[in-house]
Write a protein that holds these residues in place. Structure first.
Motif, mmCIF file in Angstrom:
data_model
loop_
_atom_site.group_PDB
_atom_site.id
_atom_site.type_symbol
_atom_site.label_atom_id
_atom_site.label_comp_id
_atom_site.label_asym_id
_atom_site.label_seq_id
_atom_site.Cartn_x
_atom_site.Cartn_y
_atom_site.Cartn_z
ATOM 1 N N GLU A 144 -28.673 -27.829 23.954
ATOM 2 C CA GLU A 144 -29.171 -28.607 25.089
ATOM 3 C C GLU A 144 -28.133 -29.619 25.575
ATOM 4 O OE1 GLU A 144 -32.992 -30.031 23.793
ATOM 5 O OE2 GLU A 144 -33.873 -28.038 23.969
ATOM 6 N N ALA A 145 -27.283 -30.104 24.670
ATOM 7 C CA ALA A 145 -26.233 -31.054 25.048
ATOM 8 C C ALA A 145 -25.193 -30.419 25.977
ATOM 9 C CB ALA A 145 -25.547 -31.597 23.799
ATOM 10 N N LEU A 146 -25.134 -29.095 25.994
ATOM 11 C CA LEU A 146 -24.175 -28.397 26.860
ATOM 12 C C LEU A 146 -24.608 -28.377 28.319
ATOM 13 C CD1 LEU A 146 -23.212 -25.350 24.620
ATOM 14 C CD2 LEU A 146 -22.072 -27.578 24.821
ATOM 15 N N LYS A 147 -25.865 -28.742 28.575
ATOM 16 C CA LYS A 147 -26.392 -28.815 29.947
ATOM 17 C C LYS A 147 -26.319 -27.473 30.683
ATOM 18 C CE LYS A 147 -26.889 -33.353 29.775
ATOM 19 N NZ LYS A 147 -28.108 -33.863 29.254
ATOM 20 N N LEU A 148 -26.655 -26.401 29.968
ATOM 21 C CA LEU A 148 -26.755 -25.089 30.616
ATOM 22 C C LEU A 148 -28.038 -25.038 31.428
ATOM 23 C CD1 LEU A 148 -25.893 -22.781 27.595
ATOM 24 C CD2 LEU A 148 -24.400 -23.269 29.535
ATOM 25 N N VAL A 203 -23.770 -14.154 24.355
ATOM 26 C CA VAL A 203 -22.815 -15.053 25.030
ATOM 27 C C VAL A 203 -21.776 -14.223 25.782
ATOM 28 C CG1 VAL A 203 -21.087 -16.859 24.720
ATOM 29 C CG2 VAL A 203 -23.160 -16.860 23.317
ATOM 30 N N ASP A 204 -21.265 -13.172 25.140
ATOM 31 C CA ASP A 204 -20.282 -12.298 25.794
ATOM 32 C C ASP A 204 -20.868 -11.652 27.047
ATOM 33 O OD1 ASP A 204 -18.416 -12.894 23.845
ATOM 34 O OD2 ASP A 204 -18.752 -11.049 22.701
ATOM 35 N N GLU A 205 -22.133 -11.257 26.974
ATOM 36 C CA GLU A 205 -22.785 -10.635 28.134
ATOM 37 C C GLU A 205 -22.969 -11.640 29.267
ATOM 38 O OE1 GLU A 205 -26.342 -8.755 26.663
ATOM 39 O OE2 GLU A 205 -25.202 -7.366 25.422
ATOM 40 N N VAL A 218 -21.994 -17.738 33.007
ATOM 41 C CA VAL A 218 -21.428 -18.969 32.456
ATOM 42 C C VAL A 218 -19.911 -18.892 32.548
ATOM 43 C CG1 VAL A 218 -23.361 -19.414 30.868
ATOM 44 C CG2 VAL A 218 -21.391 -18.088 30.080
ATOM 45 N N SER A 219 -19.280 -20.049 32.569
ATOM 46 C CA SER A 219 -17.816 -20.096 32.614
ATOM 47 C C SER A 219 -17.239 -19.802 31.229
ATOM 48 C CB SER A 219 -17.358 -21.488 33.061
ATOM 49 O OG SER A 219 -17.664 -22.449 32.056
ATOM 50 N N LYS A 220 -15.942 -19.542 31.182
ATOM 51 C CA LYS A 220 -15.279 -19.313 29.897
ATOM 52 C C LYS A 220 -15.403 -20.538 28.999
ATOM 53 C CE LYS A 220 -11.894 -15.946 31.454
ATOM 54 N NZ LYS A 220 -10.476 -15.613 31.616
ATOM 55 N N ALA A 261 -18.964 -20.691 27.692
ATOM 56 C CA ALA A 261 -19.161 -19.619 26.713
ATOM 57 C C ALA A 261 -18.551 -20.023 25.372
ATOM 58 C CB ALA A 261 -18.554 -18.319 27.213
ATOM 59 N N GLU A 262 -17.375 -20.619 25.402
ATOM 60 C CA GLU A 262 -16.730 -21.057 24.163
ATOM 61 C C GLU A 262 -17.538 -22.174 23.499
ATOM 62 O OE1 GLU A 262 -14.619 -21.105 20.914
ATOM 63 O OE2 GLU A 262 -14.451 -19.567 22.465
ATOM 64 N N GLU A 263 -18.095 -23.063 24.290
ATOM 65 C CA GLU A 263 -18.926 -24.131 23.740
ATOM 66 C C GLU A 263 -20.184 -23.557 23.081
ATOM 67 O OE1 GLU A 263 -17.630 -27.721 26.804
ATOM 68 O OE2 GLU A 263 -19.483 -26.619 27.184
ATOM 69 N N VAL A 264 -20.774 -22.550 23.692
ATOM 70 C CA VAL A 264 -21.967 -21.915 23.099
ATOM 71 C C VAL A 264 -21.577 -21.186 21.816
ATOM 72 C CG1 VAL A 264 -23.823 -20.242 23.425
ATOM 73 C CG2 VAL A 264 -23.156 -21.738 25.316
ATOM 74 N N ARG A 265 -20.423 -20.529 21.827
ATOM 75 C CA ARG A 265 -19.946 -19.872 20.594
ATOM 76 C C ARG A 265 -19.804 -20.888 19.470
ATOM 77 N NH1 ARG A 265 -16.256 -17.241 24.281
ATOM 78 N NH2 ARG A 265 -16.987 -15.128 24.664
ATOM 79 N N GLN A 266 -19.293 -22.064 19.803
ATOM 80 C CA GLN A 266 -19.142 -23.115 18.793
ATOM 81 C C GLN A 266 -20.503 -23.546 18.251
ATOM 82 O OE1 GLN A 266 -16.736 -26.199 20.562
ATOM 83 N NE2 GLN A 266 -14.957 -24.859 20.749
#
Length: 105
Positions: free
Chosen positions: A32-36, A71-73, A80-82, A85-90
């Protein structure tokens, strides 16, 4: 509709052990902190729940792989931006590390 989805995410925690529910909540907070956009949070959250609730390393590896595939999809669809996507992977990797740290052996 969003309220129903939030209720479902929190309902998921009821079927988890207290430790898994705590790990899930930490992962949700990080997500949620990523504000998606909400629709992406609701898509990703169940996979984070699977990571948090994994009972062994094999289940954890499968849950992590499935979550990262989502996330890859999203990235492939340019939803989502790259960077996001990297933030979600983290977030997924952090959730997996927390789950792994509490597993026996």
């Amino acid at each position: 509709m969003a309220t129903d989805r939030v209720s479902l995410i929190h309902f998921d925690k009821l079927s988890m052990s207290p430790a898994a529910a705590d790990r899930f909540q930490k992962a949700l907070d990080a997500l949620e902190a990523l504000k998606l956009q909400d629709r992406y949070v609701y898509l990703i959250a169940p996979y984070l729940g699977d990571v948090a609730d994994a009972s062994d390393r094999e289940q954890l590896a499968t849950a992590l792989e499935q979550g990262l595939r989502v996330v890859d999809e999203l990235l492939a669809a340019r939803s989502v931006s790259k960077v996001k996507a990297e933030e979600v992977r983290q977030v997924f990797h952090g959730a997996a590390e927390r789950a792994r740290a509490e597993m026996p052996g």
